[in-house]
Design a protein around this motif. Structure first.
Motif, short mmCIF file in Angstrom:
data_model
loop_
_atom_site.label_atom_id
_atom_site.label_comp_id
_atom_site.label_asym_id
_atom_site.label_seq_id
_atom_site.Cartn_x
_atom_site.Cartn_y
_atom_site.Cartn_z
N PHE A 169 44.33 40.27 32.59
CA PHE A 169 43.34 40.02 33.65
C PHE A 169 43.83 40.47 35.02
O PHE A 169 43.05 40.51 35.97
CB PHE A 169 42.98 38.53 33.67
N PRO A 172 42.67 44.90 36.80
CA PRO A 172 41.81 45.41 37.87
C PRO A 172 42.44 45.27 39.26
O PRO A 172 42.35 46.18 40.07
CB PRO A 172 40.55 44.55 37.77
N ILE B 137 43.61 47.09 26.04
CA ILE B 137 43.58 45.83 26.79
C ILE B 137 42.81 44.77 26.01
O ILE B 137 43.22 43.61 25.93
CB ILE B 137 42.96 46.05 28.19
N ILE B 141 43.96 41.07 24.79
CA ILE B 141 43.24 39.83 25.08
C ILE B 141 43.04 39.02 23.80
O ILE B 141 43.24 37.81 23.76
CB ILE B 141 41.90 40.13 25.80
N GLY B 144 46.26 37.45 22.96
CA GLY B 144 46.54 36.33 23.86
C GLY B 144 45.81 35.07 23.42
O GLY B 144 46.38 33.98 23.40
N LEU B 165 39.46 30.29 27.50
CA LEU B 165 40.07 31.61 27.67
C LEU B 165 39.12 32.72 27.23
O LEU B 165 39.02 33.77 27.87
CB LEU B 165 41.39 31.69 26.91
N VAL B 168 36.68 33.17 30.05
CA VAL B 168 37.34 33.88 31.16
C VAL B 168 37.41 35.36 30.82
O VAL B 168 37.14 36.23 31.66
CB VAL B 168 38.74 33.30 31.41
N GLY B 169 37.71 35.64 29.56
CA GLY B 169 37.79 37.03 29.11
C GLY B 169 36.47 37.75 29.20
O GLY B 169 36.40 38.89 29.64
N ASN B 172 35.78 38.79 32.62
CA ASN B 172 36.69 39.82 33.10
C ASN B 172 36.55 41.17 32.41
O ASN B 172 36.85 42.19 33.01
CB ASN B 172 38.14 39.34 32.93
N ILE B 175 34.69 43.90 34.20
CA ILE B 175 35.44 44.30 35.40
C ILE B 175 36.61 45.18 34.99
O ILE B 175 36.85 46.24 35.58
CB ILE B 175 35.93 43.05 36.17
N ILE B 176 37.35 44.73 33.95
CA ILE B 176 38.50 45.51 33.50
C ILE B 176 38.04 46.90 33.04
O ILE B 176 38.59 47.91 33.44
CB ILE B 176 39.24 44.78 32.36
N SER B 179 36.98 49.09 35.99
CA SER B 179 38.09 49.51 36.85
C SER B 179 38.97 50.52 36.14
O SER B 179 39.49 51.44 36.76
CB SER B 179 38.89 48.31 37.35
N VAL B 180 39.10 50.37 34.80
CA VAL B 180 39.90 51.35 34.06
C VAL B 180 39.19 52.71 34.07
O VAL B 180 39.83 53.75 34.26
CB VAL B 180 40.15 50.85 32.62
N TRP B 182 37.23 53.81 36.36
CA TRP B 182 37.38 54.32 37.72
C TRP B 182 38.78 54.88 37.94
O TRP B 182 38.96 55.97 38.47
CB TRP B 182 37.10 53.16 38.70
N TRP B 183 39.78 54.13 37.47
CA TRP B 183 41.18 54.56 37.58
C TRP B 183 41.37 55.88 36.86
O TRP B 183 42.04 56.78 37.36
CB TRP B 183 42.06 53.47 36.96
N LEU B 186 39.92 58.94 38.51
CA LEU B 186 40.66 59.30 39.72
C LEU B 186 41.93 60.06 39.36
O LEU B 186 42.32 60.99 40.06
CB LEU B 186 41.02 58.01 40.47
N HIS B 187 42.58 59.64 38.29
CA HIS B 187 43.93 60.15 38.02
C HIS B 187 43.99 61.38 37.16
O HIS B 187 44.94 62.12 37.18
CB HIS B 187 44.79 59.05 37.37
#
Lengths: 222, 257
Positions: A169, A172, B137, B141, B144, B165, B168-169, B172, B175-176, B179-180, B182-183, B186-187
């Motif tokens: 988590f 990000p 990822i 999770i 986990g 949990l 929560v996952g 998230n 979002i994860i 963002s991945v 997007w990352w 970019l790279h």
């Protein structure tokens, strides 16, 4: 609100009285950063290139490892149980705890981070963005990590479990935090990354305390 | 009585669920085979070879359904987690803990078949592509959640902690994922992607859909088996297990007579 302030004040005072402990995570932060030039290369160009990610990873690990004792004492001496039984909500308890924990462990780290950044040859223009990104990102790390701590706090063998729960988590935060510094080191504007980080910050600090409070309730009822 | 409430209480009762699941298992297995066999045949034999990737694209018929299922299982778990936390249905917790290893396995299958597919296509076993990274990822999770459940000895607490949990996952994960993505953009330059093409040929699509349906039934099949196993394991000393054993014994004696 009153109990909230009392709790924050008490935590800060306790931390102030035992100042040595607060330094531990700073020393850890410095040590992790030290490992990279030794392990990878001392080349100034390479270090400048990896510095943003490196500082962010070191900050992330330091923040995660400092979490371990966030609720442990309260759990063992029964404070947590009293809070759960009292008419004050566990959410404000969680909020106060996380806030004071952030002030104690993350704020000093943000203050000394520029020093380490300079030692890694990060361009001076990026230092400002580094501080802002850490200011927005480290509370998120504390608040998200708090959920993991609250879930594992009653367990005897939980040292290896917390990173397993929490690290996915953190991704990000790491992506946008490191990228903000990276972009500004190259001379571009980091506004986009910082805005997203700010968005995540608001989302995290509003939602995470609910999860922390619910998890604490589960841990206490055990 | 409201039919929903009736179902809710019934599904909450292991004594009622256990034999029902036992009766359903052969039917679900039959449905699984019904979709699997034509899916495999069409996918491996009758579907035309890809003009760019040749025969090696056929691994898609395992890879893509497994990747879809790894996400579908998490979604199912998240819904069960809401049910478990809000209405305190114990069967929902049993469902989550039974589904976690299945979802993790699907994620692992997707990653491994992706590596086998990637070697001839990209020339590398692994590239840090957005999809691969998010899948990895997701696997972590799953692991986990499993680790948390196993670490807590009291299974009532473990079930609640695991449900939290899981939720929560689910907040998230998007979002994860984004963002991945997007990352990644970019790279590095965008990597070869089969599904960025405007469409997939109908002869290739049909076996894929058949396989995807087969995987859904496979999940249901393993889920029912695992839920039954987990229920028996947790309730070894409770009344309903004894009753089931006694019923079974009576049945067997009747057969002998």
């Amino acid at each position: 609100m009153n109990s909230f302030l009392t709790l924050v004040k008490r935590d800060l005072l306790l931390a102030y009285r035992s100042r040595g402990e607060a330094f531990n995570s700073l020393i850890f932060f410095g040590l992790v950063i030290l490992l990279f030039p030794i392990g990878i290369s001392a080349s100034e160009k390479l270090l400048a290139e990896i510095a943003p990610g490196l500082i962010w990873i070191a900050a992330l690990l330091a923040s995660m490892l400092s979490l371990d004792n966030l609720f442990k004492e309260d759990f063992h001496d029964g404070t947590l149980e009293q809070w759960a039984l009292s008419h004050h909500s566990l959410i404000s308890f969680a909020w106060a705890r996380l806030l004071s924990h952030w002030i104690i462990t993350a704020l000093p780290l943000i203050i000394i981070a520029p020093m380490f950044a300079l030692s890694l040859n990060l361009p001076t223009e990026a230092i400002g963005v580094l501080i802002i990104s850490l200011l927005l990102g480290t509370p998120l790390l504390t608040f998200i990590g708090g959920i993991g701590v609250a879930l594992t706090t009653g367990l005897k063998k939980s040292s290896m479990l917390l990173p397993l729960l929490v690290l996915p988590f953190y991704i990000p935060v790491l992506i946008f935090g490191a990228s903000a510094v990276d972009v500004s080191a190259d001379g571009w504007s980091a506004a986009g990354q910082l805005y997203i980080l700010a968005g995540l910050f608001v989302l995290g600090i509003t939602l995470a305390p609910f999860a922390v409070a619910t998890s604490l309730k589960v841990s206490v009822s055990q | 009585m409201n039919i929903l409430i009736k179902w809710y209480y019934r599904l909450g009762a292991p004594l009622w669920f256990y034999p029902l699941a036992g009766k359903l298992i052969p039917w679900v297995a039959a449905l699984f085979l019904l979709f699997l066999i034509p899916g495999l045949y069409m996918g491996l034999v009758t579907a035309p070879a890809d003009y760019q990737q040749g025969e090696s694209f056929r691994i898609m018929y395992v890879h893509v359904p497994a990747a879809w299922m790894s996400m579908f299982v998490y979604l199912a778990m998240a819904i069960a987690a809401v049910v478990a936390l809000v209405w305190r249905v114990r069967m929902a917790e049993i469902m989550i803990i039974s589904a976690v290893p299945i979802g993790a396995s699907f994620a692992l299958i997707a990653l491994l078949t992706g590596a086998f597919w990637g070697k001839p296509m990209w020339g590398a076993w692994w590239v840090w592509d957005a999809r691969l990274t998010s899948e990895l990822i997701l696997l972590f999770i799953y692991l986990g959640i499993l680790a948390l459940y196993n670490a807590i000895e009291d299974k009532t607490t473990a079930g609640k902690a695991m449900s939290i949990l899981t939720l929560v996952g689910v907040v998230n994960l998007p979002i994860i994922h984004y963002s991945v993505v997007w990352w990644n953009t970019l790279h590095q330059a965008a990597t070869v992607s089969v599904f960025d093409k405007p469409s997939i040929h109908i002869d290739m699509l049909i076996p894929l859909l058949l396989m995807a349906t087969a995987f859904k039934f496979l999940f249901l099949l393993i889920l029912l088996l695992k839920m039954r196993a987990n229920l028996i394991e947790q309730d070894v000393h409770s009344g309903w297990v004894k009753k089931i054993i006694l019923d079974k014994q009576a049945e067997m004696e009747k057969e002998h007579d």
